[in-house]
Structures are given as structure tokens and as C-alpha cells.
Design a protein around this motif. Structure first.
Motif, mmCIF file in Angstrom:
data_model
loop_
_atom_site.group_PDB
_atom_site.id
_atom_site.type_symbol
_atom_site.label_atom_id
_atom_site.label_comp_id
_atom_site.label_asym_id
_atom_site.label_seq_id
_atom_site.Cartn_x
_atom_site.Cartn_y
_atom_site.Cartn_z
ATOM 1 N N HIS A 376 0.851 -1.194 0.000
ATOM 2 C CA HIS A 376 0.000 0.000 0.000
ATOM 3 C C HIS A 376 0.892 1.251 0.000
ATOM 4 O O HIS A 376 1.096 1.891 1.037
ATOM 5 C CB HIS A 376 -0.932 -0.012 1.209
ATOM 6 N N HIS A 378 0.421 4.152 -1.167
ATOM 7 C CA HIS A 378 -0.254 5.437 -0.984
ATOM 8 C C HIS A 378 -1.160 5.447 0.243
ATOM 9 O O HIS A 378 -2.045 6.289 0.357
ATOM 10 C CB HIS A 378 -1.065 5.766 -2.240
ATOM 11 N N ASP A 381 -5.760 3.088 2.897
ATOM 12 C CA ASP A 381 -7.091 3.301 2.316
ATOM 13 C C ASP A 381 -7.096 3.276 0.794
ATOM 14 O O ASP A 381 -8.160 3.270 0.177
ATOM 15 C CB ASP A 381 -7.662 4.644 2.804
ATOM 16 N N GLU A 382 -5.905 3.262 0.191
ATOM 17 C CA GLU A 382 -5.801 3.245 -1.262
ATOM 18 C C GLU A 382 -5.476 1.827 -1.747
ATOM 19 O O GLU A 382 -4.921 1.020 -0.999
ATOM 20 C CB GLU A 382 -4.704 4.211 -1.727
#
Length: 592
Positions: A376, A378, A381-382
Motif C-alpha cells: 500500500h 499510498h 485506504d488506497e
């Protein structure tokens, strides 16, 4: 007939006569209204009588006594802690050993789960008694004679099912009245499973080993990032997945150590404090030795010491340890960090590139079970990106790579000239690249590489053949004058490894140090000083050698799927708090 009809209609339409009824004196009303009002009144009287009876019953009922835990639920964290301290002191006053010296554990919870998880539901391991210990993370009472707890240790959980009938060796009521969430307990009992299949221990003996004086955060866990980093002990208690990150970190270090040990490298330790900050281009921390009355620098790299050992005949040597650089703190930088550096006589940077591909790719496969990982980059939540560590890795020659990416041609590969410096200044301005002074050739090249080459490397890739002005300790390139035999490994656009064929010509090395000294006088406080002892060691003869360094923290970030370096450091550098820890604890949410 027409007149008669009209008269009859008028009589039919006349309003009914109003009458006064005894239930509603002074209120004349029709009979239909009376019936409606009477029914409403009777309903209200019945409700009032019912409420009165209920109130009387409640008044006459015995008052239910609140338990100590019910009363504690109304306290704020500070009051709760003081209340627990008072209870501990009261027990000490009675001569009770509140904090016993020793508790014999014969079975760890991981062993308990492994050994007894195959038991059938609603059965016990008859005739078996084990002694275990751990932290209470939840408590549930089913009356006064049956309690259920979640017991956690080593990141694993089992249930305690404590019933009064099995409590042959302890005061059942006293212990379960005193036990709170967060306490560390020891217990002996029979392994088994409940009717619902919950692996449990049924204690015959139970003892509080260490009371938890603070109210733990709610069952949703500890979410506040600042508190998590400042109070890592609480983070580990509340968030079981955090420990997994540090097991990955340990596995990385263990893998690197075994990889090098299997190839006859010797692990050593070198000084943390030096008279000269050498071995890398970085701003050092400065300290003072009182007895010697001299300024010392916390090491920024162990490189020079390790190469002196190669001069002395230890031809394969490595060190895993802390480095200290007085630079910015951000998502990928911490002032102190962990590296592995190794030096191998009679190897060059081509050998080390092959070793790097083999070590890193095989490590990823061993730890993650695949060459491909989800990361992840980014944020959680991305959507994640995929990083493929399948060898071989891509290789980009720095100068030709910049020329291709920028569609330019450098005036010379001798990057120490004023002509190249002026060319780079114009290029930086033309491309509108923001950077702070000083505008040295090495720093301008570094900015361009970051913008146009590093950004290409999501999957592992090498950027090779750096100009000499950027690599004061690397050997000149055997086929490209002005360049060096150096590479850096980048993954997800971040540097992971740095290596080169080592410069072993003492005369050339002194000239490189002189260039660094000029850069330092121009305001580049990351440039190196001349280390006379190191140059002297080269004069005794350093064999052709390859040197290599790995950033352990950044590799851990990748394999643990973290994009903040603080997540992979047990105790990261943090700005001091204005308030004390007690106030920080009080500010935490204790609600589920």
C-alpha cells in the motif's frame, strides 16, 4: 307537500340537546361526547394506578448492590489508576506479595494451542494439568460462580473458563472479584474445549501476578498514531498485528546474517563514536567526551573501519548496526536507523549486483512465500500496488539514463568541471526543479536522478555508474572515465542498497577527499572530511574489494506493508510532548 318536507329536514338537522353529567360538572356536552370523555378518563385512571403500583413496588424492592467493577466503570482513567494503586497498597499493608518474584510456567500459550487444539468439543484432557500465564484482555461474568476470560501471550489467545466447582486451590470469590482487564495472571488447570468448541483452560488455581494499574483502551483497540508510537508497550498490548511487523524485521536480519555467514563472512562491531564523520555523505550528530575533552561524531556509516579490517586480512567482513544522521524526519527517514554493510575482497560491483539480486529475491520468497508482494504505497485506504522481486532486476546507467530521459547530452563526463556545473544549473532552472542551496554538482545530479530515474523503479532496479563527484569512496569506472563502478538498488522509488567497487588507490582517495573538503567549504555540510588513518591504511594495501550496504528499515517497510518508517521502529524519534504521560493516558478513549 313541499313546505312539509322542508320542515321535516329542519327538525332532523337540529343539534342534540346538551346535558351536564356528574363526572364532568359544569361542562354541558352531548351524550356521544360524554361517552368519549368518560372512556378517556377511565384509561388515564388505570394508567395512573398502574404507575403508582410500579413505583411502590420499586420503592419496596431491595436495592441491588453495585459491584466494584460497576463503580469503576464510572471513573475516569486517572481516578481508576488511583483506585487501583490504593488497592495495591492496601494489600501490601496486609503483607500480601502483590508482585511475586517467580511463577513456574510449564506450557506457553503457543504450545497449549498446538498441543490441545485437536480436542473434541465439550471434552477435556483428563488427568492433565498445565501451568500457564498471560495477560487478561477481557472478562465476562455469568453470575457469581462462573467467569470467562480471554488470556493473551505471545500474540496468541485462549479462553479461561473458571467455575467455582473447579477452584480447589484458590479463593474463587476473592481472585475473580480482584481481577481486572489488563492484569497478568498465572493459572494451573485442565485443558479442554467448551460445547461451542472454544479452546480453554479450566483452572484449579489462579493468581494475579502483576496488576495493571491503568484502564486499557476500549475493545476497538488503540488507534491514535501519536500514542501508539510514544507508548509502544501499549500499542503491542492492544494491537496484536504490530508484533508481526517486528517479527518480519527480525526475520530479515536473521536471513541476511545467515546468508553472509554461509559465505564465510565474519560479523564484527566497530565504534559508534568517531573523531571524523566518515564513510558517507551526511550531516552527523556531535557529542563530547569529557575525559578526553574532545568533540566526537556519532557514526554515519561503519565503512572506513570495515575496509581497514579487509586491509588487515579479514577478507569477508560485515556489520549489522545503528547509524546516526542529523537530518530530517519524514515518512522514510529517522535520525537513527539500521544498516548491514559487508566488504568482500576480490569482488567488484558486478559480483555484488548478482549477490544482491540473489539475496533480496530469495529473502522475499522465504518470508512472503512469493516473489510478488502487495504494497500500500499510498496508504492503507488506497488500492495496493504489486512489486515483483523476480530476478534479474532492471539496470540503468545513471548518466546515459539521464540523457535519455531528459533528451540532453552532457558537455563532459568529467563532472568536476565548472562547465558541467553551469550546465546543470541551467538544466535545473529550465526543468523548474525546486532545491535548496548549495547548488553543488553532486546535489544537482541527485535531484535530477530522483526526478527522472528513481521515479521509474517500482519493481527492483539498479541505478549504476555514478559520476566520481557523487562517489568519493568508489573506484573509477574501468571503461567510462569520470564515472565510478557503483550501483544503488531502488524499490518503490526508494533506495534500498548502495554498493561499489571500492577505491583502493590511496593517492586517488586523498584527491577525492580534497574535493569533498572543497564542497564542505562551499556550504555542503554533508560532505566528508579527510580521514588520515583510513588513507594510511590504504597505503598498506587494500585488495580489490566490493562493498555493500542495505537499509534494514526500508526493506522491513516493504515486506511488512508499511509506508511510515515509524511503524517498523519500536521506538522512533518523536518530538517531545508538552504534557506528561498521565495526561496523555487520560486523553485516550476508553470506550469500545
Amino acid at each position: 307537500a313541499r313546505v312539509k318536507s322542508t320542515t321535516m329536514a329542519t327538525e332532523a338537522d337540529a343539534p342534540a340537546a346538551l346535558k351536564e353529567f356528574p363526572e364532568f360538572p359544569g361542562e354541558p356536552m352531548s351524550k356521544s361526547e360524554y361517552k368519549k370523555r368518560l372512556k378517556m378518563k377511565q384509561t388515564e385512571e388505570k394508567k395512573a394506578a398502574k404507575d403508582a403500583a410500579k413505583a411502590e413496588q420499586a420503592a419496596n424492592a431491595p436495592v441491588k448492590e453495585k459491584s466494584e467493577e460497576d463503580e469503576e466503570a464510572d471513573l475516569d482513567p486517572t481516578q481508576y489508576t488511583q483506585n487501583r494503586i490504593n488497592k495495591v497498597n492496601a494489600e501490601k499493608a496486609k503483607g500480601v506479595a502483590v508482585y511475586p518474584h517467580k511463577y513456574h510456567v510449564d506450557t506457553r500459550i503457543t504450545e497449549f494451542i498446538e498441543k490441545y487444539s485437536t480436542l473434541a468439543d465439550a471434552t477435556n484432557a483428563e488427568g492433565v494439568s498445565v501451568s500457564i500465564a498471560g495477560r487478561i484482555m477481557s472478562k465476562r461474568a455469568s453470575g457469581k460462580k462462573l467467569y470467562f476470560y480471554d488470556l493473551v501471550a505471545d500474540g496468541k489467545k485462549i479462553q479461561i473458563m473458571a467455575d467455582e466447582g473447579s477452584a480447589t486451590d484458590y479463593d474463587f470469590a476473592k481472585i475473580h472479584t480482584a481481577t481486572r482487564r489488563g492484569d497478568i495472571v498465572g493459572l494451573k488447570g485442565m485443558p479442554g474445549k467448551t460445547k461451542r468448541g472454544e479452546l480453554s483452560i479450566f483452572p484449579t488455581s489462579m493468581q494475579i501476578l502483576t496488576p495493571c494499574l491503568h484502564m486499557l483502551p476500549g475493545f476497538s483497540g488503540l488507534k491514535d498514531v501519536e500514542t501508539r508510537f510514544r507508548m509502544r508497550f501499549l500499542d503491542l498490548i492492544m494491537n496484536n498485528e504490530v508484533r508481526d511487523t517486528f517479527y518480519i524485521r527480525s526475520n530479515i536480519i536473521r536471513y541476511v546474517r545467515k546468508y553472509l555467514d554461509d559465505r564465510d563472512f565474519l560479523e564484527v562491531e566497530t565504534p559508534m563514536m568517531n573523531m571524523i564523520a566518515g564513510g558517507a555523505t551526511a550531516r552527523p550528530f556531535i557529542t563530547h567526551h569529557n575525559d578526553l575533552n574532545m568533540t566526537l561524531f556519532m557514526r554515519i556509516a561503519p565503512e572506513l573501519y570495515l575496509k581497514e579490517l579487509v586491509v588487515g586480512g579479514i577478507e569477508r567482513v560485515y556489520e549489522i548496526g545503528r547509524q546516526f544522521r542529523n537530518e530530517g524526519i519524514d515518512m522514510t527517514h529517522n535520525p537513527e536507523f539500521t544498516t548491514c554493510e559487508f566488504y568482500q575482497a576480490y569482488a567488484d560491483y558486478n559480483d555484488l549486483m548478482d549477490m544482491t539480486e540473489d539475496m533480496i529475491s530469495s529473502m522475499v520468497y522465504a518470508i512472503k512465500g512469493s516473489y510478488k508482494i502487495q504494497y500500500h504505497a499510498h496508504g492503507a485506504d488506497e488500492p495496493p500496488i504489486e512489486i515483483d522481486f523476480t530476478p534479474p532486476f532492471r539496470r540503468i546507467s545513471m548518466v546515459s539514463g539521464l540523457e535519455e530521459a531528459l533528451n540532453i547530452k552532457f558537455p563532459s563526463y568529467d563532472f568536476a568541471t565548472q562547465e558541467v556545473e553551469d550546465f546543470l544549473k541551467n538544466l535545473i532552472k529550465e526543468k523548474e526543479i525546486e532545491m535548496t542551496p548549495p547548488y553543488t554538482t553532486a546535489r544537482m545530479l541527485d535531484e535530477l536522478v530522483g526526478e527522472y530515474l528513481e521515479s521509474q523503479l517500482i519493481n527492483p532496479g539498479f541505478i549504476c555508474d555514478h559520476p566520481q563527484i557523487m562517489s568519493p569512496l568508489a573506484k573509477y569506472h574501468r571503461t567510462h572515465p569520470g564515472l565510478t563502478e557503483r550501483f544503488e538498488l531502488f524499490v518503490n522509488t526508494k533506495e534500498l542498497c548502495n554498493a561499489y567497487t571500492e577505491l583502493n588507490d590511496p593517492i586517488d582517495q586523498r584527491d577525492r577527499f580534497d574535493e569533498q573538503a572543497k564542497a564542505k567549504s562551499s556550504g555542503d555540510d554533508e560532505a566528508m572530511l579527510i580521514d588520515e588513518t583510513f588513507v594510511q591504511s590504504l597505503e598498506y594495501g587494500l585488495p580489490p574489494t566490493g562493498g555493500w550496504g542495505l537499509g534494514v528499515d526500508r526493506l522491513t517497510m516493504l515486506l511488512a506493508d508499511k509506508n511510515n518508517i515509524k511503524e517498523v521502529l519500536l521506538f522512533p524519534a518523536m518530538k517531545p510532548e508538552m504534557d506528561n504521560n498521565t495526561e496523555a493516558m487520560a486523553a485516550m478513549s476508553v470506550n469500545a
